[in-house]
Design a protein around this motif. Structure first.
Motif, mmCIF file in Angstrom:
data_model
loop_
_atom_site.group_PDB
_atom_site.id
_atom_site.type_symbol
_atom_site.label_atom_id
_atom_site.label_comp_id
_atom_site.label_asym_id
_atom_site.label_seq_id
_atom_site.Cartn_x
_atom_site.Cartn_y
_atom_site.Cartn_z
ATOM 1 N N GLU A 1 18.151 -20.936 1.485
ATOM 2 C CA GLU A 1 19.351 -20.810 2.330
ATOM 3 C C GLU A 1 19.828 -22.185 2.811
ATOM 4 O OE1 GLU A 1 21.253 -18.285 3.439
ATOM 5 O OE2 GLU A 1 20.216 -16.607 2.498
ATOM 6 N N LYS A 2 18.874 -23.093 2.995
ATOM 7 C CA LYS A 2 19.200 -24.455 3.440
ATOM 8 C C LYS A 2 19.523 -25.379 2.263
ATOM 9 C CE LYS A 2 18.436 -23.912 7.884
ATOM 10 N NZ LYS A 2 19.507 -24.111 8.884
ATOM 11 N N GLY A 3 19.580 -24.805 1.052
ATOM 12 C CA GLY A 3 19.941 -25.598 -0.119
ATOM 13 C C GLY A 3 18.825 -26.472 -0.661
ATOM 14 N N ILE A 4 17.576 -26.060 -0.415
ATOM 15 C CA ILE A 4 16.418 -26.869 -0.835
ATOM 16 C C ILE A 4 15.580 -26.100 -1.845
ATOM 17 C CG2 ILE A 4 14.224 -27.859 -0.034
ATOM 18 C CD1 ILE A 4 15.812 -28.365 2.673
ATOM 19 N N VAL A 5 15.192 -26.784 -2.911
ATOM 20 C CA VAL A 5 14.303 -26.221 -3.931
ATOM 21 C C VAL A 5 12.969 -26.950 -3.825
ATOM 22 C CG1 VAL A 5 14.027 -25.708 -6.382
ATOM 23 C CG2 VAL A 5 16.327 -25.870 -5.415
ATOM 24 N N VAL B 1 10.297 -19.396 1.503
ATOM 25 C CA VAL B 1 11.075 -19.986 0.406
ATOM 26 C C VAL B 1 12.536 -19.531 0.482
ATOM 27 C CG1 VAL B 1 11.286 -20.176 -2.112
ATOM 28 C CG2 VAL B 1 9.026 -20.208 -1.044
ATOM 29 N N ASP B 2 12.774 -18.284 0.904
ATOM 30 C CA ASP B 2 14.147 -17.808 1.077
ATOM 31 C C ASP B 2 14.882 -18.658 2.115
ATOM 32 O OD1 ASP B 2 16.325 -15.927 0.649
ATOM 33 O OD2 ASP B 2 15.857 -15.127 2.635
ATOM 34 N N PHE B 3 14.202 -18.978 3.218
ATOM 35 C CA PHE B 3 14.788 -19.847 4.246
ATOM 36 C C PHE B 3 15.131 -21.212 3.642
ATOM 37 C CE2 PHE B 3 14.315 -23.153 7.473
ATOM 38 C CZ PHE B 3 15.180 -22.705 8.464
#
Length: 335
Positions: free
Chosen positions: A140-144, A135-137
């Protein structure tokens, strides 16, 4: 008209080469079904023995919802992480859109825990570390993700040391695509700010991770009521207990970890990075005491099996792959 809009000459050439999914994949048995989709087991024709899952989406069923599917595909294309189910190919024809996904055969998180003979806080900590890193990755990519729940956490394979995989990005949202205020997710795992109809961000995923961690340590949810309105009131207050006797043998470190993730104020809530750095994940504060009997009993009581076939039905996958292997062996013998 193609679902994904106009393509550059290079993209057109690439699409033209593999425009028919059946040229590249041998579509086999059904693994699962949804309202407007079917998931098939498929074998790569170029690499025999390599299997994938193909989600076949009926165009008629998504009329007016094309943007949602385009968003899901865009999200999946951004995500390349060992703990996230990978999208490897996309095809389309006039009737269907085909998403070729990494095949996951290890089954659901709770099923595996209930089957274990031994299960400890340390096991739960290791599971949560993998989820947090995935989820951290994503963040980082701007995705929820917006729909993290146990059903969307799958084991990659049936091996005892299999990694955990995050799946189902149908409700995911790219942060820079606009303000998020839509009430979505699964009752019981959704954050207070979503129910309060306030604009929200990636913090909602961290709340859901806290709920999952809570269940992993006791086998039942922190909030429960058969009436959704009453359930939502519980969540809006963000009041939960560590009930005796179920939490008596759980470390204070685990409880503090959960409190920091299930914090009502999203500004004070742990981020994934803060959660990963917390001693219950990164240190040695998770206990080794076997809590399997209590947790599995509560899971069986509180999480009844769905009657619907899962998109990733591990038993069906394994059965079909064995059948294919036996068929190939028979052909060799006949030759």
């Amino acid at each position: 008209m193609p679902l994904f809009g106009r393509k550059s000459d290079g993209e057109k050439k690439e699409r033209g080469k593999d425009s028919d999914i059946r040229k590249k994949y041998d579509l086999k048995e059904t693994l699962g079904t949804g309202a407007f989709s079917e998931v098939l087991l498929a074998e790569d024709k170029i690499q025999p023995g390599k299997f994938v899952a193909v989600k076949c989406i009926d165009r008629m069923g998504i009329v007016g919802k094309e943007e949602s599917l385009t968003n899901e595909i865009e999200v999946l294309r951004r995500l390349n992480h060992p703990n996230i189910v990978q999208l490897t190919d996309v095809f389309e024809d006039k009737n269907y859109v085909y998403l070729v996904m990494e095949l996951v055969t290890g089954g659901e998180l709770f099923d595996r825990i209930m089957e274990k003979g031994s299960y400890t806080e340390r096991d739960a900590s290791y599971l949560m570390k993998q989820v947090l890193e995935g989820v951290d990755f994503m963040h980082e990519k701007g995705i929820v993700h917006r729909d993290l729940k146990p059903e969307n956490l799958l084991y990659y394979s049936s091996s005892a040391d299999s990694k955990i995989m995050i799946s189902d990005f149908g409700l995911s949202k790219i942060e820079d695509s606009g303000t998020m205020a839509t009430a979505c997710g699964t009752p019981g795992y959704v954050a207070p700010e979503v129910l309060a109809q306030q604009p929200y961000g990636k913090e909602v995923d961290c709340w859901s991770i806290g709920v999952i961690a809570y269940i992993l340590l006791c086998g039942y949810p922190p909030f429960y009521d058969e009436n959704d309105a009453a359930l939502f009131q519980q969540i809006l207050r963000a009041e939960f207990e560590f009930d005796s006797p179920y939490w008596d043998d759980i470390s204070e470190s685990a409880k503090e970890f959960i409190r920091n993730l299930m914090c009502k104020d999203p500004k004070k809530r742990f981020t994934c990075k803060q959660a990963i750095a917390f001693p219950w994940i990164s240190g040695n504060t998770a206990l080794d005491k076997n809590i399997h009997a209590s947790v599995s009993a509560q899971m069986q009581k509180n999480f009844i099996k769905s009657k619907w076939k899962r998109a990733y039905n591990a038993t069906a996958v394994i059965r079909q792959m064995r059948k294919l292997a036996m068929h190939k062996e028979d052909k060799k013998l006949q030759e």
